[in-house]
Design a protein around this motif. Structure first.
Motif, PDB file in Angstrom:
ATOM      1  N   LEU A  29       6.835 -20.386   3.756  1.00 13.02           N
ATOM      2  CA  LEU A  29       8.255 -20.054   3.542  1.00 13.02           C
ATOM      3  C   LEU A  29       9.176 -21.236   3.857  1.00 13.02           C
ATOM      4  CD1 LEU A  29       8.443 -16.410   4.991  1.00 13.02           C
ATOM      5  CD2 LEU A  29       8.377 -17.089   2.590  1.00 13.02           C
ATOM      6  N   SER A  30       8.742 -22.420   3.488  1.00 12.60           N
ATOM      7  CA  SER A  30       9.557 -23.611   3.762  1.00 12.60           C
ATOM      8  C   SER A  30      10.854 -23.614   2.955  1.00 12.60           C
ATOM      9  CB  SER A  30       8.752 -24.873   3.437  1.00 12.60           C
ATOM     10  OG  SER A  30       8.363 -24.879   2.069  1.00 12.60           O
ATOM     11  N   ASP A  31      10.846 -23.004   1.765  1.00  9.82           N
ATOM     12  CA  ASP A  31      12.044 -22.930   0.926  1.00  9.82           C
ATOM     13  C   ASP A  31      12.698 -21.553   0.956  1.00  9.82           C
ATOM     14  OD1 ASP A  31      11.791 -25.590   0.037  1.00  9.82           O
ATOM     15  OD2 ASP A  31      10.267 -24.979  -1.411  1.00  9.82           O
ATOM     16  N   GLY A  32      12.328 -20.738   1.920  1.00  6.65           N
ATOM     17  CA  GLY A  32      12.920 -19.411   2.021  1.00  6.65           C
ATOM     18  C   GLY A  32      12.163 -18.368   1.209  1.00  6.65           C
ATOM     19  N   LEU A  33      12.757 -17.186   1.113  1.00 11.64           N
ATOM     20  CA  LEU A  33      12.110 -16.042   0.483  1.00 11.64           C
ATOM     21  C   LEU A  33      12.323 -15.990  -1.027  1.00 11.64           C
ATOM     22  CD1 LEU A  33      10.423 -13.560   1.305  1.00 11.64           C
ATOM     23  CD2 LEU A  33      12.574 -12.276   1.506  1.00 11.64           C
ATOM     24  N   PHE A  34      13.382 -16.625  -1.539  1.00 12.27           N
ATOM     25  CA  PHE A  34      13.712 -16.490  -2.954  1.00 12.27           C
ATOM     26  C   PHE A  34      12.600 -16.964  -3.888  1.00 12.27           C
ATOM     27  CE2 PHE A  34      15.574 -18.193  -6.898  1.00 12.27           C
ATOM     28  CZ  PHE A  34      16.088 -17.008  -7.424  1.00 12.27           C
ATOM     29  N   PRO A  35      11.993 -18.162  -3.673  1.00 13.50           N
ATOM     30  CA  PRO A  35      10.903 -18.581  -4.565  1.00 13.50           C
ATOM     31  C   PRO A  35       9.727 -17.601  -4.557  1.00 13.50           C
ATOM     32  CG  PRO A  35      11.681 -20.439  -3.269  1.00 13.50           C
ATOM     33  CD  PRO A  35      12.311 -19.210  -2.688  1.00 13.50           C
ATOM     34  N   VAL A  36       9.453 -16.994  -3.387  1.00 11.51           N
ATOM     35  CA  VAL A  36       8.369 -16.018  -3.292  1.00 11.51           C
ATOM     36  C   VAL A  36       8.682 -14.795  -4.145  1.00 11.51           C
ATOM     37  CG1 VAL A  36       7.080 -14.510  -1.727  1.00 11.51           C
ATOM     38  CG2 VAL A  36       7.708 -16.815  -1.005  1.00 11.51           C
ATOM     39  N   LEU A  37       9.912 -14.309  -4.040  1.00 12.35           N
ATOM     40  CA  LEU A  37      10.329 -13.149  -4.843  1.00 12.35           C
ATOM     41  C   LEU A  37      10.304 -13.473  -6.328  1.00 12.35           C
ATOM     42  CD1 LEU A  37      13.336 -11.874  -2.687  1.00 12.35           C
ATOM     43  CD2 LEU A  37      11.058 -10.865  -2.875  1.00 12.35           C
ATOM     44  N   ARG A  38      10.723 -14.700  -6.661  1.00  9.44           N
ATOM     45  CA  ARG A  38      10.718 -15.102  -8.065  1.00  9.44           C
ATOM     46  C   ARG A  38       9.291 -15.149  -8.614  1.00  9.44           C
ATOM     47  NH1 ARG A  38      12.889 -20.717 -10.737  1.00  9.44           N
ATOM     48  NH2 ARG A  38      13.065 -19.943 -12.859  1.00  9.44           N
ATOM     49  N   GLY A  39       8.362 -15.663  -7.808  1.00 11.81           N
ATOM     50  CA  GLY A  39       6.972 -15.698  -8.221  1.00 11.81           C
ATOM     51  C   GLY A  39       6.370 -14.321  -8.356  1.00 11.81           C
ATOM     52  N   ALA A  40       6.826 -13.376  -7.516  1.00  9.20           N
ATOM     53  CA  ALA A  40       6.308 -12.007  -7.570  1.00  9.20           C
ATOM     54  C   ALA A  40       6.871 -11.251  -8.769  1.00  9.20           C
ATOM     55  CB  ALA A  40       6.653 -11.268  -6.283  1.00  9.20           C
ATOM     56  N   VAL A  41       8.163 -11.449  -9.056  1.00  9.90           N
ATOM     57  CA  VAL A  41       8.812 -10.718 -10.147  1.00  9.90           C
ATOM     58  C   VAL A  41       8.407 -11.283 -11.504  1.00  9.90           C
ATOM     59  CG1 VAL A  41      11.033 -10.214 -11.237  1.00  9.90           C
ATOM     60  CG2 VAL A  41      10.768  -9.983  -8.767  1.00  9.90           C
ATOM     61  N   ASN A  42       8.259 -12.594 -11.606  1.00 13.96           N
ATOM     62  CA  ASN A  42       7.998 -13.212 -12.901  1.00 13.96           C
ATOM     63  C   ASN A  42       6.552 -13.010 -13.361  1.00 13.96           C
ATOM     64  OD1 ASN A  42      10.695 -14.033 -12.812  1.00 13.96           O
ATOM     65  ND2 ASN A  42      10.221 -15.871 -13.934  1.00 13.96           N
ATOM     66  N   PRO A  43       5.694 -13.999 -13.332  1.00 10.30           N
ATOM     67  CA  PRO A  43       4.366 -13.797 -13.934  1.00 10.30           C
ATOM     68  C   PRO A  43       3.516 -12.766 -13.223  1.00 10.30           C
ATOM     69  CG  PRO A  43       4.474 -15.885 -12.782  1.00 10.30           C
ATOM     70  CD  PRO A  43       5.854 -15.348 -12.800  1.00 10.30           C
ATOM     71  N   ALA A  44       3.530 -12.782 -11.884  1.00 12.66           N
ATOM     72  CA  ALA A  44       2.662 -11.859 -11.153  1.00 12.66           C
ATOM     73  C   ALA A  44       3.066 -10.417 -11.407  1.00 12.66           C
ATOM     74  CB  ALA A  44       2.717 -12.168  -9.662  1.00 12.66           C
ATOM     75  N   GLY A  45       4.382 -10.141 -11.332  1.00 10.28           N
ATOM     76  CA  GLY A  45       4.860  -8.784 -11.565  1.00 10.28           C
ATOM     77  C   GLY A  45       4.568  -8.312 -12.966  1.00 10.28           C
ATOM     78  N   GLY A  46       4.701  -9.226 -13.930  1.00  9.98           N
ATOM     79  CA  GLY A  46       4.433  -8.858 -15.317  1.00  9.98           C
ATOM     80  C   GLY A  46       2.997  -8.452 -15.551  1.00  9.98           C
ATOM     81  N   PHE A  47       2.062  -9.215 -14.969  1.00  9.79           N
ATOM     82  CA  PHE A  47       0.644  -8.905 -15.149  1.00  9.79           C
ATOM     83  C   PHE A  47       0.230  -7.692 -14.322  1.00  9.79           C
ATOM     84  CE2 PHE A  47       0.535 -13.356 -16.597  1.00  9.79           C
ATOM     85  CZ  PHE A  47      -0.232 -13.200 -17.740  1.00  9.79           C
ATOM     86  N   MET A  48       0.720  -7.611 -13.069  1.00 13.42           N
ATOM     87  CA  MET A  48       0.301  -6.539 -12.178  1.00 13.42           C
ATOM     88  C   MET A  48       0.799  -5.181 -12.658  1.00 13.42           C
ATOM     89  SD  MET A  48      -1.564  -6.564  -9.443  1.00 13.42           S
ATOM     90  CE  MET A  48      -1.329  -8.162  -8.663  1.00 13.42           C
ATOM     91  N   ASN A  49       1.930  -5.179 -13.355  1.00 16.22           N
ATOM     92  CA  ASN A  49       2.546  -3.922 -13.775  1.00 16.22           C
ATOM     93  C   ASN A  49       1.883  -3.326 -15.015  1.00 16.22           C
ATOM     94  OD1 ASN A  49       4.477  -1.976 -13.182  1.00 16.22           O
ATOM     95  ND2 ASN A  49       5.927  -2.806 -14.629  1.00 16.22           N
TER      96      ASN A  49
END
Length: 367
Positions: free
Chosen positions: A176-196
């Motif tokens: 979390l060196s750059d905060g939570l936003f990049p993590v959320l973006r990674g979860a919502v974008n490709p990962a969320g698309g495939f997981m859903n």
């Protein structure tokens, strides 16, 4: 509609697992690192939240409209006109999905195994086999997938174990060196698309022999998918670090990197086998759903009559929609997550909300 074919809870769980993990195996780590860098494994932990919502929504809709698929009960919820538009949208969605997976598979095979073979021939043979499986029906696909999934796991889990000895824990630091936003973006974008993609329950639940088991087996499948996805992303980052985001097939590169000298080398053959098995199951199920959507949109009696022309249409799409692999990768990283959110999450959730409001209004009128 009363489905004549039936699948068990275990078969449904295996179908969900193979359908999602097949494309996660080699491509998703690189997409996630593009957004979350070394924290991509945290994105993989958060991504299943969208899958949980989809499971709950699809099962609730299936209980309210037993024996009907999403493309059927959307007309009962929204009315005939708007419902047909939603059904037509899903016809387009599954057409693009099949052509995208086919182009991914063809690019993978032509790059690694058959560089001199015509791309059209690779796509044709792949789609013909998947079309034949879809013609046999979801029951046959589900039964064969039970064996294929176990085969995939027997091949793939040892690869994960072998990568551990090459992993460097320091590559996932700082956390979390750059905060939570990049993590959320990674979860919502490709990962969320495939997981859903568990939203395929909207077409598979009418074929389940015991609807009460749907929630349990769906969550078991999602748990397995999440465990392997997090393991793949974490191990890939631990071996390649920031380089992961620049690799098209990042976990394949991991497999090529590892090996037991003098005993087991060229282990990428196992990764290729798991990719081919997974893509076959995924496109077979997608072709089955695609033909269901078309037949139900036009109120045809038999979905099997549509499989042959839809297979040919998918072949045309696989060489026409994307001009090259760069366009395909750009679509998967940036466009697909938005398309997936709308079709896999937003529309089913709106259908459930509208149906709940209609039922509530009817109760209030008759009280």
């Amino acid at each position: 509609m009363k489905a004549s074919e039936k699948i068990t809870g275990n078969q449904l769980s295996f179908l969900l697992f193979t359908f999602i993990i097949s494309t996660n195996l080699l491509t998703v780590p690189s997409f996630m690192v593009m957004f979350s860098m070394q924290d991509a494994w945290l994105s993989a932990l958060l991504a299943p939240v969208t899958g949980i919502v989809s499971i709950l929504v699809m099962i609730e809709l299936a209980k309210r409209y037993p024996g009907q698929t999403l493309t059927q009960y959307c007309s009962k919820i929204l009315g005939n006109g708007l419902g047909k538009l939603v059904a037509a949208n899903y016809v387009y969605y599954w057409f693009v999905s099949i052509t995208t997976i086919t182009m991914q598979h063809t690019g993978f095979i032509s790059t690694l195994l058959l560089p001199k073979s015509p791309v059209l021939i690779i796509s044709l043979t792949f789609l013909v086999v998947c079309g034949l499986a879809a013609h046999l029906g979801i029951e046959v696909i589900a039964r064969s997938n039970e064996f294929l999934t176990m085969l995939l796991l027997v091949f793939f889990v040892p690869l994960l174990i072998l990568t551990v000895k090459e992993a460097n824990f320091n590559e996932i630091k700082p956390i979390l060196s750059d905060g939570l936003f990049p993590v959320l973006r990674g979860a919502v974008n490709p990962a969320g698309g495939f997981m859903n993609q568990v939203f395929i329950l909207g077409w598979l639940l009418p074929y389940l022999n015991q609807l009460k088991a749907a929630r349990k087996v769906s969550f078991i499948a999602l748990s397995g998918i999440s465990l392997i996805s997090v393991s793949i992303v974490m191990l890939t980052i631990m071996i390649f670090g920031p380089l992961t985001g620049k690799l098209t097939y990042s976990f394949l590169s991991v497999v090529q990197y590892i090996g037991i000298e003098g005993s087991f080398e060229r282990l990428e053959a196992i990764a290729v086998s798991t990719w081919v098995i997974g893509c076959f199951v995924k496109v077979s199920v997608s072709m089955f759903i695609f033909s269901l959507c078309v037949s139900q949109l036009f109120e045809l009696r038999n979905y099997r009559s549509m499989i042959f022309p839809l297979t040919l249409l998918s072949l045309v799409g696989s060489v026409w929609i994307f001009r090259n692999s760069a366009e395909l990768l750009n679509y998967l990283a940036f466009t697909f997550p938005l398309l997936a959110f709308m079709n896999q999450s937003l529309i089913p959730l709106l259908l459930l909300l509208i149906d709940s409001m209609r039922k509530k209004m009817k109760r209030s009128l008759f009280q």
